[in-house]
Design a protein around this motif. Structure first.
Motif, PDB file in Angstrom:
ATOM      1  N   LYS A   9       0.925  -1.121   0.008  1.00  0.00           N
ATOM      2  CA  LYS A   9      -0.050  -0.145   0.058  1.00  0.00           C
ATOM      3  C   LYS A   9       0.965   1.078  -0.080  1.00  0.00           C
ATOM      4  O   LYS A   9       2.039   1.044   0.559  1.00  0.00           O
ATOM      5  CB  LYS A   9      -1.053   0.107   1.229  1.00  0.00           C
ATOM      6  N   TYR A  10       0.393   2.286  -0.667  1.00  0.00           N
ATOM      7  CA  TYR A  10       1.146   3.562  -0.741  1.00  0.00           C
ATOM      8  C   TYR A  10       0.573   4.872  -0.090  1.00  0.00           C
ATOM      9  O   TYR A  10      -0.609   5.103  -0.188  1.00  0.00           O
ATOM     10  CB  TYR A  10       1.428   3.748  -2.388  1.00  0.00           C
ATOM     11  N   SER A  11       1.523   5.774   0.104  1.00  0.00           N
ATOM     12  CA  SER A  11       0.912   7.002   0.840  1.00  0.00           C
ATOM     13  C   SER A  11       1.164   8.237  -0.123  1.00  0.00           C
ATOM     14  O   SER A  11       2.036   7.935  -1.112  1.00  0.00           O
ATOM     15  CB  SER A  11       1.614   7.639   2.017  1.00  0.00           C
ATOM     16  N   LYS A  12       0.575   9.162  -0.247  1.00  0.00           N
ATOM     17  CA  LYS A  12       0.668  10.366  -0.992  1.00  0.00           C
ATOM     18  C   LYS A  12       1.879  11.033  -0.811  1.00  0.00           C
ATOM     19  O   LYS A  12       2.398  11.785  -1.576  1.00  0.00           O
ATOM     20  CB  LYS A  12      -0.484  11.066  -1.126  1.00  0.00           C
ATOM     21  N   ASP A  13       2.530  10.611   0.396  1.00  0.00           N
ATOM     22  CA  ASP A  13       3.854  11.297   0.480  1.00  0.00           C
ATOM     23  C   ASP A  13       5.050  10.252   0.319  1.00  0.00           C
ATOM     24  O   ASP A  13       6.260  10.540   0.513  1.00  0.00           O
ATOM     25  CB  ASP A  13       4.095  11.463   2.171  1.00  0.00           C
ATOM     26  N   HIS A  14       4.758   9.327  -0.406  1.00  0.00           N
ATOM     27  CA  HIS A  14       5.658   8.305  -1.341  1.00  0.00           C
ATOM     28  C   HIS A  14       6.265   7.327  -0.223  1.00  0.00           C
ATOM     29  O   HIS A  14       7.411   6.986  -0.530  1.00  0.00           O
ATOM     30  CB  HIS A  14       6.527   9.153  -1.926  1.00  0.00           C
ATOM     31  N   GLU A  15       5.605   7.088   0.673  1.00  0.00           N
ATOM     32  CA  GLU A  15       6.041   5.796   1.592  1.00  0.00           C
ATOM     33  C   GLU A  15       5.291   4.551   1.179  1.00  0.00           C
ATOM     34  O   GLU A  15       4.177   4.785   0.553  1.00  0.00           O
ATOM     35  CB  GLU A  15       6.080   6.032   3.043  1.00  0.00           C
ATOM     36  N   TRP A  16       5.853   3.350   1.390  1.00  0.00           N
ATOM     37  CA  TRP A  16       4.955   2.186   1.149  1.00  0.00           C
ATOM     38  C   TRP A  16       5.026   1.340   2.635  1.00  0.00           C
ATOM     39  O   TRP A  16       5.578   1.732   3.220  1.00  0.00           O
ATOM     40  CB  TRP A  16       5.529   1.386  -0.039  1.00  0.00           C
ATOM     41  N   VAL A  17       3.861   0.584   2.604  1.00  0.00           N
ATOM     42  CA  VAL A  17       3.744  -0.184   3.714  1.00  0.00           C
ATOM     43  C   VAL A  17       3.266  -1.699   3.172  1.00  0.00           C
ATOM     44  O   VAL A  17       2.593  -1.870   2.338  1.00  0.00           O
ATOM     45  CB  VAL A  17       2.121   0.136   4.521  1.00  0.00           C
ATOM     46  N   GLU A  18       4.033  -2.605   4.132  1.00  0.00           N
ATOM     47  CA  GLU A  18       3.821  -3.951   3.648  1.00  0.00           C
ATOM     48  C   GLU A  18       3.558  -4.859   4.912  1.00  0.00           C
ATOM     49  O   GLU A  18       4.278  -4.516   6.018  1.00  0.00           O
ATOM     50  CB  GLU A  18       5.177  -4.765   2.993  1.00  0.00           C
ATOM     51  N   VAL A  19       2.575  -5.345   5.154  1.00  0.00           N
ATOM     52  CA  VAL A  19       1.892  -6.255   6.046  1.00  0.00           C
ATOM     53  C   VAL A  19       2.930  -7.491   6.308  1.00  0.00           C
ATOM     54  O   VAL A  19       3.009  -8.205   5.466  1.00  0.00           O
ATOM     55  CB  VAL A  19       0.739  -6.423   6.166  1.00  0.00           C
ATOM     56  N   THR A  20       3.714  -7.562   7.292  1.00  0.00           N
ATOM     57  CA  THR A  20       4.356  -8.611   7.658  1.00  0.00           C
ATOM     58  C   THR A  20       4.237  -9.620   8.783  1.00  0.00           C
ATOM     59  O   THR A  20       4.658 -10.602   8.918  1.00  0.00           O
ATOM     60  CB  THR A  20       5.984  -8.001   8.006  1.00  0.00           C
ATOM     61  N   GLY A  21       3.166  -9.201   9.368  1.00  0.00           N
ATOM     62  CA  GLY A  21       2.432 -10.250  10.447  1.00  0.00           C
ATOM     63  C   GLY A  21       1.366  -9.385  11.015  1.00  0.00           C
ATOM     64  O   GLY A  21       0.930  -8.433  10.723  1.00  0.00           O
ATOM     65  N   ASP A  22       0.853 -10.035  12.087  1.00  0.00           N
ATOM     66  CA  ASP A  22      -0.209  -9.574  12.997  1.00  0.00           C
ATOM     67  C   ASP A  22      -0.075  -8.133  13.530  1.00  0.00           C
ATOM     68  O   ASP A  22       0.762  -8.376  14.304  1.00  0.00           O
ATOM     69  CB  ASP A  22      -0.732 -10.593  14.000  1.00  0.00           C
ATOM     70  N   ARG A  23      -0.542  -7.087  13.100  1.00  0.00           N
ATOM     71  CA  ARG A  23      -0.551  -5.805  13.472  1.00  0.00           C
ATOM     72  C   ARG A  23       1.070  -5.414  13.099  1.00  0.00           C
ATOM     73  O   ARG A  23       1.588  -4.415  13.685  1.00  0.00           O
ATOM     74  CB  ARG A  23      -0.779  -5.474  14.843  1.00  0.00           C
ATOM     75  N   ARG A  24       1.899  -5.879  12.363  1.00  0.00           N
ATOM     76  CA  ARG A  24       3.222  -5.475  12.017  1.00  0.00           C
ATOM     77  C   ARG A  24       3.368  -4.954  10.480  1.00  0.00           C
ATOM     78  O   ARG A  24       2.755  -5.977   9.665  1.00  0.00           O
ATOM     79  CB  ARG A  24       4.137  -6.663  12.598  1.00  0.00           C
ATOM     80  N   VAL A  25       4.160  -3.918  10.275  1.00  0.00           N
ATOM     81  CA  VAL A  25       4.304  -3.653   8.906  1.00  0.00           C
ATOM     82  C   VAL A  25       5.536  -3.105   8.829  1.00  0.00           C
ATOM     83  O   VAL A  25       6.399  -2.550   9.788  1.00  0.00           O
ATOM     84  CB  VAL A  25       3.202  -2.478   8.561  1.00  0.00           C
ATOM     85  N   ARG A  26       6.173  -3.254   7.625  1.00  0.00           N
ATOM     86  CA  ARG A  26       7.442  -2.703   7.241  1.00  0.00           C
ATOM     87  C   ARG A  26       7.129  -1.362   6.343  1.00  0.00           C
ATOM     88  O   ARG A  26       5.899  -1.308   5.702  1.00  0.00           O
ATOM     89  CB  ARG A  26       8.275  -3.311   6.408  1.00  0.00           C
ATOM     90  N   VAL A  27       7.926  -0.289   6.355  1.00  0.00           N
ATOM     91  CA  VAL A  27       7.792   1.193   5.686  1.00  0.00           C
ATOM     92  C   VAL A  27       8.983   1.335   5.046  1.00  0.00           C
ATOM     93  O   VAL A  27      10.204   1.122   5.529  1.00  0.00           O
ATOM     94  CB  VAL A  27       7.144   2.110   6.755  1.00  0.00           C
ATOM     95  N   GLY A  28       8.952   2.112   3.800  1.00  0.00           N
ATOM     96  CA  GLY A  28       9.971   2.478   3.062  1.00  0.00           C
ATOM     97  C   GLY A  28       9.441   3.336   1.996  1.00  0.00           C
ATOM     98  O   GLY A  28       8.084   3.855   2.245  1.00  0.00           O
ATOM     99  N   ILE A  29      10.321   4.093   1.404  1.00  0.00           N
ATOM    100  CA  ILE A  29      10.063   4.788   0.261  1.00  0.00           C
ATOM    101  C   ILE A  29       9.758   4.202  -1.097  1.00  0.00           C
ATOM    102  O   ILE A  29      10.551   3.286  -1.237  1.00  0.00           O
ATOM    103  CB  ILE A  29      11.027   6.004   0.328  1.00  0.00           C
TER     104      ILE A  29
END
Length: 131
Positions: A9-29
């Motif tokens: 998933k992507y933000s309009k600020d150009h970060e991405w989100v990846e679900v990695t587990g229950d309530r856990r996500v990774r974030v990058g650009i």
């Protein structure tokens, strides 16, 4: 041309989100963001254990061109920083949607917040910004 993985998933600020587990996500650009910045020379992020809100600054990415602020696409507690970036900031350029991840967050809510985009919506957002 930039590539946007469908599972993110992507933000309009150009970060991405990846679900990695229950309530856990990774974030990058995103690939788009790293191309706009150019060669990354330094990544500075918030302290592990800090609580952050959606839209709150959690760090900066410095390139040979400029410094860009990173904004949290989800709310929660920062649980990890990518240790590989300490010695190899170029991972953000070479693999922005993979090994170039920046932080992990344990989200404070259930599911993704409203306003995150899928890959097609993010590509449309980039196209609209370019007009």
């Amino acid at each position: 041309m930039s590539y946007y993985p469908e599972h993110l998933k992507y933000s309009k600020d150009h970060e991405w989100v990846e679900v990695t587990g229950d309530r856990r996500v990774r974030v990058g650009i995103t690939d788009f963001a790293q191309k706009q910045l150019g060669d990354i020379v330094f990544v500075d992020v918030t302290t592990v254990g800090r609580d952050i809100e959606v839209g709150e600054e959690f760090g900066t990415v410095e390139s040979v061109k400029s410094v860009s602020v990173l904004y949290a696409p989800v709310a929660g507690r920062v649980t990890a920083k990518n240790p590989e970036l300490d010695g190899d900031h170029e991972l953000v350029n070479s693999d922005p949607h993979g090994d170039g991840w920046i932080i992990e967050i344990e989200t404070s809510g259930s599911g993704m917040p409203a306003g995150l985009l899928d890959a097609a919506q993010y590509a449309d957002h980039i196209a609209a910004e370019a007009e």
